[in-house]
Design a protein around this motif. Structure first.
Motif, PDB file in Angstrom:
ATOM      1  N   VAL A  22     -25.579  25.686  -8.938  1.00 56.32           N
ATOM      2  CA  VAL A  22     -25.003  24.703  -9.577  1.00 56.32           C
ATOM      3  C   VAL A  22     -23.574  24.890 -10.004  1.00 56.32           C
ATOM      4  O   VAL A  22     -22.695  24.120 -10.226  1.00 56.32           O
ATOM      5  CB  VAL A  22     -26.011  24.039 -10.439  1.00 56.32           C
ATOM      6  N   GLU A  23     -23.634  26.184 -10.753  1.00 55.26           N
ATOM      7  CA  GLU A  23     -22.037  26.701 -11.641  1.00 55.26           C
ATOM      8  C   GLU A  23     -21.162  26.475 -10.534  1.00 55.26           C
ATOM      9  O   GLU A  23     -20.021  26.244 -10.337  1.00 55.26           O
ATOM     10  CB  GLU A  23     -22.250  28.003 -12.048  1.00 55.26           C
ATOM     11  N   LYS A  24     -21.463  27.210  -9.270  1.00 53.28           N
ATOM     12  CA  LYS A  24     -20.453  26.889  -7.960  1.00 53.28           C
ATOM     13  C   LYS A  24     -19.905  25.941  -7.600  1.00 53.28           C
ATOM     14  O   LYS A  24     -18.822  25.542  -7.525  1.00 53.28           O
ATOM     15  CB  LYS A  24     -21.048  27.854  -6.661  1.00 53.28           C
ATOM     16  N   ILE A  25     -20.936  24.923  -7.401  1.00 52.41           N
ATOM     17  CA  ILE A  25     -20.889  23.458  -7.034  1.00 52.41           C
ATOM     18  C   ILE A  25     -19.842  22.854  -8.099  1.00 52.41           C
ATOM     19  O   ILE A  25     -18.754  22.216  -7.854  1.00 52.41           O
ATOM     20  CB  ILE A  25     -21.906  22.727  -7.007  1.00 52.41           C
ATOM     21  N   LEU A  30     -14.524  20.859  -9.753  1.00 60.23           N
ATOM     22  CA  LEU A  30     -13.349  20.619 -10.745  1.00 60.23           C
ATOM     23  C   LEU A  30     -12.070  21.165 -10.192  1.00 60.23           C
ATOM     24  O   LEU A  30     -11.064  20.876 -10.516  1.00 60.23           O
ATOM     25  CB  LEU A  30     -13.739  21.574 -12.019  1.00 60.23           C
ATOM     26  N   ASP A  31     -12.256  22.389  -9.581  1.00 61.99           N
ATOM     27  CA  ASP A  31     -11.207  22.934  -8.920  1.00 61.99           C
ATOM     28  C   ASP A  31     -10.533  22.233  -7.902  1.00 61.99           C
ATOM     29  O   ASP A  31      -9.080  22.186  -7.908  1.00 61.99           O
ATOM     30  CB  ASP A  31     -11.368  24.176  -8.091  1.00 61.99           C
ATOM     31  N   THR A  34      -8.619  19.430 -10.006  1.00 56.49           N
ATOM     32  CA  THR A  34      -7.213  19.925 -10.097  1.00 56.49           C
ATOM     33  C   THR A  34      -6.242  20.214  -9.517  1.00 56.49           C
ATOM     34  O   THR A  34      -5.108  19.825  -9.606  1.00 56.49           O
ATOM     35  CB  THR A  34      -7.525  21.462 -11.144  1.00 56.49           C
ATOM     36  N   ASP A  35      -6.703  20.674  -8.258  1.00 52.59           N
ATOM     37  CA  ASP A  35      -5.567  20.938  -7.247  1.00 52.59           C
ATOM     38  C   ASP A  35      -5.045  19.803  -6.714  1.00 52.59           C
ATOM     39  O   ASP A  35      -3.756  19.625  -6.370  1.00 52.59           O
ATOM     40  CB  ASP A  35      -6.236  21.554  -5.933  1.00 52.59           C
ATOM     41  N   ALA A  36      -5.603  18.452  -6.656  1.00 61.82           N
ATOM     42  CA  ALA A  36      -5.384  17.505  -6.222  1.00 61.82           C
ATOM     43  C   ALA A  36      -4.451  16.848  -7.213  1.00 61.82           C
ATOM     44  O   ALA A  36      -3.308  16.373  -6.735  1.00 61.82           O
ATOM     45  CB  ALA A  36      -6.588  16.365  -5.927  1.00 61.82           C
ATOM     46  N   GLY A  40       0.168  16.184  -7.478  1.00 60.79           N
ATOM     47  CA  GLY A  40       0.789  14.950  -7.604  1.00 60.79           C
ATOM     48  C   GLY A  40      -0.186  13.851  -7.215  1.00 60.79           C
ATOM     49  O   GLY A  40       0.157  12.513  -7.137  1.00 60.79           O
ATOM     50  N   GLY A  41      -1.323  14.205  -6.594  1.00 57.94           N
ATOM     51  CA  GLY A  41      -2.157  12.942  -6.287  1.00 57.94           C
ATOM     52  C   GLY A  41      -3.048  12.408  -7.174  1.00 57.94           C
ATOM     53  O   GLY A  41      -2.800  12.694  -8.343  1.00 57.94           O
ATOM     54  N   ARG A  42      -3.931  11.835  -6.706  1.00 56.84           N
ATOM     55  CA  ARG A  42      -5.058  10.696  -7.654  1.00 56.84           C
ATOM     56  C   ARG A  42      -6.283  11.214  -7.397  1.00 56.84           C
ATOM     57  O   ARG A  42      -6.554  11.359  -6.043  1.00 56.84           O
ATOM     58  CB  ARG A  42      -4.806   9.531  -7.486  1.00 56.84           C
ATOM     59  N   VAL A  43      -7.092  11.142  -8.238  1.00 57.89           N
ATOM     60  CA  VAL A  43      -8.673  11.375  -8.057  1.00 57.89           C
ATOM     61  C   VAL A  43      -9.319  10.360  -8.348  1.00 57.89           C
ATOM     62  O   VAL A  43      -9.183  10.006  -9.896  1.00 57.89           O
ATOM     63  CB  VAL A  43      -9.081  12.764  -8.818  1.00 57.89           C
ATOM     64  N   GLU A  44     -10.254   9.420  -7.549  1.00 57.75           N
ATOM     65  CA  GLU A  44     -10.789   8.356  -8.058  1.00 57.75           C
ATOM     66  C   GLU A  44     -12.161   8.631  -7.837  1.00 57.75           C
ATOM     67  O   GLU A  44     -12.792   8.707  -6.643  1.00 57.75           O
ATOM     68  CB  GLU A  44     -10.371   7.250  -7.248  1.00 57.75           C
TER      69      GLU A  44
END
Length: 93
Positions: A22-25, A30-31, A34-36, A40-44
């Motif tokens: 679960v910690e890895k997931i 989250l990584d 953050t990368d997206a 300059g992207g968007r996370v929906e």
């Protein structure tokens, strides 16, 4: 809720997964978010909201201790817009 509480709840609701899994997931999710955003992207997340990046221009600021003018450089900041379902849930009577 903090990250460790989220991990604990997810582990409790999914007994077939170990705490480490679960910690890895959670870390991978989250990584990737953050990368997206860093690209300059968007996370929906439908029903929850959307994360995006906004640019703040350079400006003149003030040092609160000395009162001296300070140049504040331009920067990018994360921005969150809540989804309709989240707002409705929060405002349910």
């Amino acid at each position: 809720m903090i990250k460790s509480e989220l991990i604990d709840r997810l582990a409790a609701e999914n007994p077939h997964l170990t705490q480490k899994d679960v910690e890895k997931i959670v870390a991978v999710i989250l990584d990737q978010m953050t990368d997206a955003l860093a690209e300059g992207g968007r996370v929906e997340l439908r029903g929850f909201g959307a994360f995006s990046v906004r640019s703040r221009p350079a400006r003149q600021g003030r040092n609160p201790r000395t009162g001296a003018s300070v140049r504040v450089p331009a920067k990018s900041v994360p921005f969150f817009k809540s989804g309709k379902e989240l707002r409705e849930r929060l405002n349910a009577d």
